[in-house]
Design a protein around this motif. Structure first.
Motif, PDB file in Angstrom:
ATOM      1  N   THR A   1       0.819  -1.223   0.000  1.00 52.43           N
ATOM      2  CA  THR A   1       0.000   0.000   0.000  1.00 52.43           C
ATOM      3  C   THR A   1       0.841   1.256   0.000  1.00 52.43           C
ATOM      4  O   THR A   1       0.357   2.323   0.378  1.00 52.43           O
ATOM      5  N   ASN A   2       2.090   1.190  -0.379  1.00 54.79           N
ATOM      6  CA  ASN A   2       2.952   2.360  -0.434  1.00 54.79           C
ATOM      7  C   ASN A   2       2.403   3.358  -1.450  1.00 54.79           C
ATOM      8  O   ASN A   2       2.017   2.990  -2.564  1.00 54.79           O
ATOM      9  N   ASP A   3       2.354   4.615  -1.049  1.00 59.82           N
ATOM     10  CA  ASP A   3       1.827   5.666  -1.931  1.00 59.82           C
ATOM     11  C   ASP A   3       2.848   6.153  -2.951  1.00 59.82           C
ATOM     12  O   ASP A   3       2.498   6.921  -3.845  1.00 59.82           O
ATOM     13  N   GLY A   4       4.094   5.754  -2.815  1.00 68.77           N
ATOM     14  CA  GLY A   4       5.142   6.231  -3.730  1.00 68.77           C
ATOM     15  C   GLY A   4       5.092   5.539  -5.081  1.00 68.77           C
ATOM     16  O   GLY A   4       4.335   4.605  -5.305  1.00 68.77           O
ATOM     17  N   PRO A   5       5.962   5.967  -6.024  1.00 66.95           N
ATOM     18  CA  PRO A   5       6.012   5.344  -7.363  1.00 66.95           C
ATOM     19  C   PRO A   5       6.636   3.959  -7.295  1.00 66.95           C
ATOM     20  O   PRO A   5       7.774   3.802  -6.840  1.00 66.95           O
ATOM     21  N   GLY A   6       5.859   2.958  -7.637  1.00 67.50           N
ATOM     22  CA  GLY A   6       6.364   1.594  -7.637  1.00 67.50           C
ATOM     23  C   GLY A   6       6.383   1.005  -6.257  1.00 67.50           C
ATOM     24  O   GLY A   6       6.210   1.693  -5.241  1.00 67.50           O
ATOM     25  N   PRO A   7       6.592  -0.305  -6.187  1.00 60.97           N
ATOM     26  CA  PRO A   7       6.624  -0.962  -4.875  1.00 60.97           C
ATOM     27  C   PRO A   7       7.867  -0.570  -4.095  1.00 60.97           C
ATOM     28  O   PRO A   7       8.954  -0.400  -4.643  1.00 60.97           O
ATOM     29  N   LYS A   8       7.660  -0.426  -2.792  1.00 61.36           N
ATOM     30  CA  LYS A   8       8.763  -0.085  -1.906  1.00 61.36           C
ATOM     31  C   LYS A   8       9.525  -1.367  -1.564  1.00 61.36           C
ATOM     32  O   LYS A   8       8.930  -2.356  -1.169  1.00 61.36           O
ATOM     33  N   GLN A   9      10.844  -1.329  -1.677  1.00 58.63           N
ATOM     34  CA  GLN A   9      11.652  -2.534  -1.490  1.00 58.63           C
ATOM     35  C   GLN A   9      12.675  -2.410  -0.376  1.00 58.63           C
ATOM     36  O   GLN A   9      13.318  -3.403  -0.021  1.00 58.63           O
ATOM     37  N   ASP A  10      12.833  -1.225   0.164  1.00 57.32           N
ATOM     38  CA  ASP A  10      13.834  -1.027   1.213  1.00 57.32           C
ATOM     39  C   ASP A  10      13.171  -1.052   2.573  1.00 57.32           C
ATOM     40  O   ASP A  10      12.183  -0.352   2.819  1.00 57.32           O
ATOM     41  N   ILE A  11      13.733  -1.867   3.467  1.00 47.27           N
ATOM     42  CA  ILE A  11      13.240  -1.901   4.846  1.00 47.27           C
ATOM     43  C   ILE A  11      13.610  -0.603   5.523  1.00 47.27           C
ATOM     44  O   ILE A  11      14.763  -0.133   5.405  1.00 47.27           O
ATOM     45  N   PRO A  12      12.658   0.033   6.260  1.00 52.19           N
ATOM     46  CA  PRO A  12      12.969   1.292   6.941  1.00 52.19           C
ATOM     47  C   PRO A  12      14.180   1.109   7.849  1.00 52.19           C
ATOM     48  O   PRO A  12      14.207   0.199   8.691  1.00 52.19           O
ATOM     49  N   PRO A  13      15.189   1.921   7.701  1.00 54.68           N
ATOM     50  CA  PRO A  13      16.424   1.711   8.468  1.00 54.68           C
ATOM     51  C   PRO A  13      16.242   1.901   9.973  1.00 54.68           C
ATOM     52  O   PRO A  13      16.874   1.223  10.776  1.00 54.68           O
ATOM     53  N   ARG A  14      15.357   2.827  10.389  1.00 50.02           N
ATOM     54  CA  ARG A  14      15.200   3.074  11.823  1.00 50.02           C
ATOM     55  C   ARG A  14      14.530   1.904  12.520  1.00 50.02           C
ATOM     56  O   ARG A  14      14.801   1.617  13.681  1.00 50.02           O
ATOM     57  N   GLU A  15      13.656   1.208  11.807  1.00 52.13           N
ATOM     58  CA  GLU A  15      12.938   0.103  12.408  1.00 52.13           C
ATOM     59  C   GLU A  15      13.617  -1.242  12.150  1.00 52.13           C
ATOM     60  O   GLU A  15      13.176  -2.266  12.686  1.00 52.13           O
ATOM     61  N   ARG A  16      14.637  -1.259  11.307  1.00 51.21           N
ATOM     62  CA  ARG A  16      15.251  -2.522  10.925  1.00 51.21           C
ATOM     63  C   ARG A  16      15.764  -3.313  12.132  1.00 51.21           C
ATOM     64  O   ARG A  16      15.521  -4.537  12.234  1.00 51.21           O
ATOM     65  N   PRO A  17      16.523  -2.700  13.085  1.00 48.35           N
ATOM     66  CA  PRO A  17      16.999  -3.498  14.231  1.00 48.35           C
ATOM     67  C   PRO A  17      15.860  -4.139  15.033  1.00 48.35           C
ATOM     68  O   PRO A  17      15.959  -5.277  15.475  1.00 48.35           O
ATOM     69  N   THR A  18      14.798  -3.388  15.185  1.00 46.67           N
ATOM     70  CA  THR A  18      13.663  -3.940  15.945  1.00 46.67           C
ATOM     71  C   THR A  18      13.007  -5.083  15.191  1.00 46.67           C
ATOM     72  O   THR A  18      12.645  -6.113  15.778  1.00 46.67           O
ATOM     73  N   ILE A  19      12.876  -4.913  13.869  1.00 51.28           N
ATOM     74  CA  ILE A  19      12.289  -5.982  13.052  1.00 51.28           C
ATOM     75  C   ILE A  19      13.135  -7.237  13.155  1.00 51.28           C
ATOM     76  O   ILE A  19      12.614  -8.357  13.339  1.00 51.28           O
ATOM     77  N   LEU A  20      14.428  -7.084  13.008  1.00 50.06           N
ATOM     78  CA  LEU A  20      15.329  -8.235  13.065  1.00 50.06           C
ATOM     79  C   LEU A  20      15.260  -8.910  14.421  1.00 50.06           C
ATOM     80  O   LEU A  20      15.245 -10.148  14.523  1.00 50.06           O
ATOM     81  N   SER A  21      15.169  -8.111  15.503  1.00 44.03           N
ATOM     82  CA  SER A  21      15.116  -8.688  16.852  1.00 44.03           C
ATOM     83  C   SER A  21      13.839  -9.510  17.060  1.00 44.03           C
ATOM     84  O   SER A  21      13.868 -10.621  17.594  1.00 44.03           O
ATOM     85  N   VAL A  22      12.690  -8.962  16.617  1.00 41.00           N
ATOM     86  CA  VAL A  22      11.420  -9.667  16.795  1.00 41.00           C
ATOM     87  C   VAL A  22      11.403 -10.924  15.946  1.00 41.00           C
ATOM     88  O   VAL A  22      10.948 -11.996  16.393  1.00 41.00           O
ATOM     89  N   ALA A  23      11.905 -10.844  14.679  1.00 41.97           N
ATOM     90  CA  ALA A  23      11.918 -12.016  13.797  1.00 41.97           C
ATOM     91  C   ALA A  23      12.834 -13.103  14.343  1.00 41.97           C
ATOM     92  O   ALA A  23      12.496 -14.302  14.292  1.00 41.97           O
ATOM     93  N   GLN A  24      13.994 -12.718  14.851  1.00 35.31           N
ATOM     94  CA  GLN A  24      14.908 -13.698  15.438  1.00 35.31           C
ATOM     95  C   GLN A  24      14.258 -14.378  16.659  1.00 35.31           C
ATOM     96  O   GLN A  24      14.394 -15.595  16.853  1.00 35.31           O
TER      97      GLN A  24
END
Length: 527
Positions: free
Chosen positions: A126-149
């Motif tokens: 549902t990204n409003d930008g041009p084309g699909p968004k493919q980059d994981i937000p850098p500020r949330e990346r550590p938290t995402i990795l921690s929860v997934a691990q």
């Protein structure tokens, strides 16, 4: 059961108050319902609901992937998660991520590989930008990795919520496995914007104010209802007290001014009724006195008749005594003179008794015992005249009254019944005395099978000086009638079907008022 008329029910003050209370209760229930509905939209409720929904999305995402890798057509999906990261593997997994999140606006996520300890297949459909968004937000990346691990390591779903000043970010991960081996996890992230905005707070304050206003209305309504109900109960109690005793004072006051006016009107009505009843009682006494005065004409004629014969006899005997010197004749004239004087004295005594007010000495007595004692005392006379006494009583309850005067009444009636057999040849002479009790009265009936009464005699039997006896004064039944009336009772005589006479004496068991009643006197000589 009769059908209730709604219009008639609504005319009741109590029904209207209950309707008011019901409406206020409905208002309170509506306010409470609105309050809880709004409460569900507050920050904690929104976060809890969003987290639950995000967990459902992640679990569905993990189940879809597990189903896909068990199919031979998607073997490359399994290889993409276990081999070294490369663009092809990332695109394969991204397709799964897009399909998983395209129905949930604002949700983004992807895969975590335990083999490479990396994040793959990120998608934000549902990204409003041009084309699909493919980059994981850098500020949330550590938290995402921690929860997934954490999800891949424990084999259980893992979650985390980051609360900012305005936004809240929810993280959710669920493990994925194949053939009992955990391959990694799928994760998702959702941003909740303006969760603590001022609009929600204003709405909450508005509904809270409405709830407090509704509670205040309920309190006031029930306070009014209780006070009015208490006032109505006081008025009903006052009316009930007046039914039994008009002189009883008011026990309590009401708090409502309108109802206080009604209660004051009831008190005034009670005073007016007492005055009217007292006036009516005085009028009845005056009427009774006038009736007695009206009877004085008959009394005077009866007295003249009763006195003339004895006086004539006395005069004749006195003249004979003056002319005769015979001692025997003088003695006989003196005896006859004394007899006539005694007769005159008896007439005067009865006349005085009839003329003066009857004073009652009230006490409790048993009518059954009174009649038993009377019939026992008259037994010898009845036996000599071959008269049979029969007493029948339904109870031995005591009543209030002047026992001596009522005994005089019953004795007069019984003697009249005994005298009704004079000159008759009836084979069986019988006098039945029956006593019956009901809720508020006692009936004493004296029935005989004598000669009975003529119709014209029955209408005049209680008139003073009216008698059918050769030597009667005609005051016995008149005095008996006055004694019964003083007891607020009634006395009647009428003929029976078998030719006899029945006297019906009716007395109240507990009269409210007595005429000329006094307390029983104590004989000091017997104390």
């Amino acid at each position: 059961m009769s059908n209730l008329n709604p219009a008639r029910v609504l005319r009741s003050l109590r029904s209207r108050i209950l309707l008011l209370a019901l409406l206020v209760c409905v208002l309170l229930a509506s306010a409470i319902t609105g309050f809880f509905l709004l409460l569900r939209q507050t920050q904690s409720t929104i976060i809890s609901g969003s987290a639950s929904h995000l967990l459902t999305v992640v679990n569905t995402f993990a189940n879809d992937y597990a189903t896909a890798i068990r199919s031979s057509n998607h073997s490359e999906a399994l290889q993409a998660l276990t081999e070294e990261p490369n663009p092809h593997a990332d695109s394969v997994l991204q397709v799964f991520s897009i399909n998983a999140f395209q129905r949930d606006p604002g949700v983004e996520g992807g895969f975590y590989s335990s083999a490479t300890d990396g994040l793959l297949g990120y998608a934000f459909p549902t990204n409003d930008g041009p084309g699909p968004k493919q980059d994981i937000p850098p500020r949330e990346r550590p938290t995402i990795l921690s929860v997934a691990q954490q999800a891949a390591t424990t084999g259980k779903p893992a979650a985390f919520a980051f609360r900012g000043q305005k936004d809240v970010i929810l993280f959710q991960a669920a493990p994925i496995s194949s053939s009992g081996k955990i391959l990694g996890s799928v994760w998702a992230m959702n941003r909740i914007h303006d969760v603590g905005s001022g609009k929600n707070l204003q709405a909450l304050l508005g509904v809270t104010s409405l709830a407090f206003a509704a509670m205040a209305c309920v309190g006031i309504a029930f306070w009014i209802t209780r006070n009015v109900h208490a006032d109505v109960s006081i008025i009903q109690g006052r009316l009930a007290d007046m039914e039994t005793d008009l002189t009883q004072p008011r026990k309590a006051d009401v708090s409502t001014s309108e109802l206080d006016g009604i209660l004051t009107g009831i008190d005034r009505l009670g005073v007016s009724l007492r005055q009217k009843i007292e006036q009516e009682r005085l009028l009845v006494e005056q009427l009774h006195h006038k009736e007695r005065l009206a009877a004085l004409g008959q009394v005077a004629a009866g007295v003249a008749h009763e006195l003339r014969n004895p006086l004539a006899t006395i005069r004749l005997r006195a003249q004979m005594s003056m002319r005769s010197k015979d001692p025997e004749q003088l003695d006989r004239s003196a005896k006859l003179t004394l007899e006539e004087i005694d007769r005159l004295s008896g007439v005067l005594d009865r006349l005085l008794y009839f003329a003066k007010p009857i004073q009652l000495q009230i006490k409790s007595f048993s009518p059954t015992e009174l009649c038993e004692d009377l019939l026992k005392s008259l037994g010898p006379e009845a036996e000599s005249a071959s008269i049979e006494f029969v007493l029948r009583s339904s109870d031995d309850t005591e009543v209030l009254g002047d026992a001596l005067k009522l005994r005089q009444v019953v004795e007069n009636l019984v003697r009249n019944a005994m005298e009704s057999f004079e000159g008759t040849r009836t084979g069986m002479k019988k006098i039945l005395v029956s006593i019956d009790f009901d809720s508020d009265r006692v009936h004493i009936q004296i029935e005989d099978n004598g000669v009975g009464m003529k119709s014209d005699t029955a209408t005049r039997v209680f008139d003073p000086f009216f008698t059918t006896k050769a030597h009667g004064t005609g005051l016995g039944l008149s005095i008996a009638k006055e004694i019964v009336r003083a007891h607020n009772g009634d006395l009647t005589l009428e003929g029976t079907a078998n030719g006899g006479t029945v006297a019906d004496l009716v007395l109240p068991r507990q009269p409210n008022e007595w005429r000329n009643a006094t307390e029983p006197k104590i004989d000091e000589a017997s104390v």
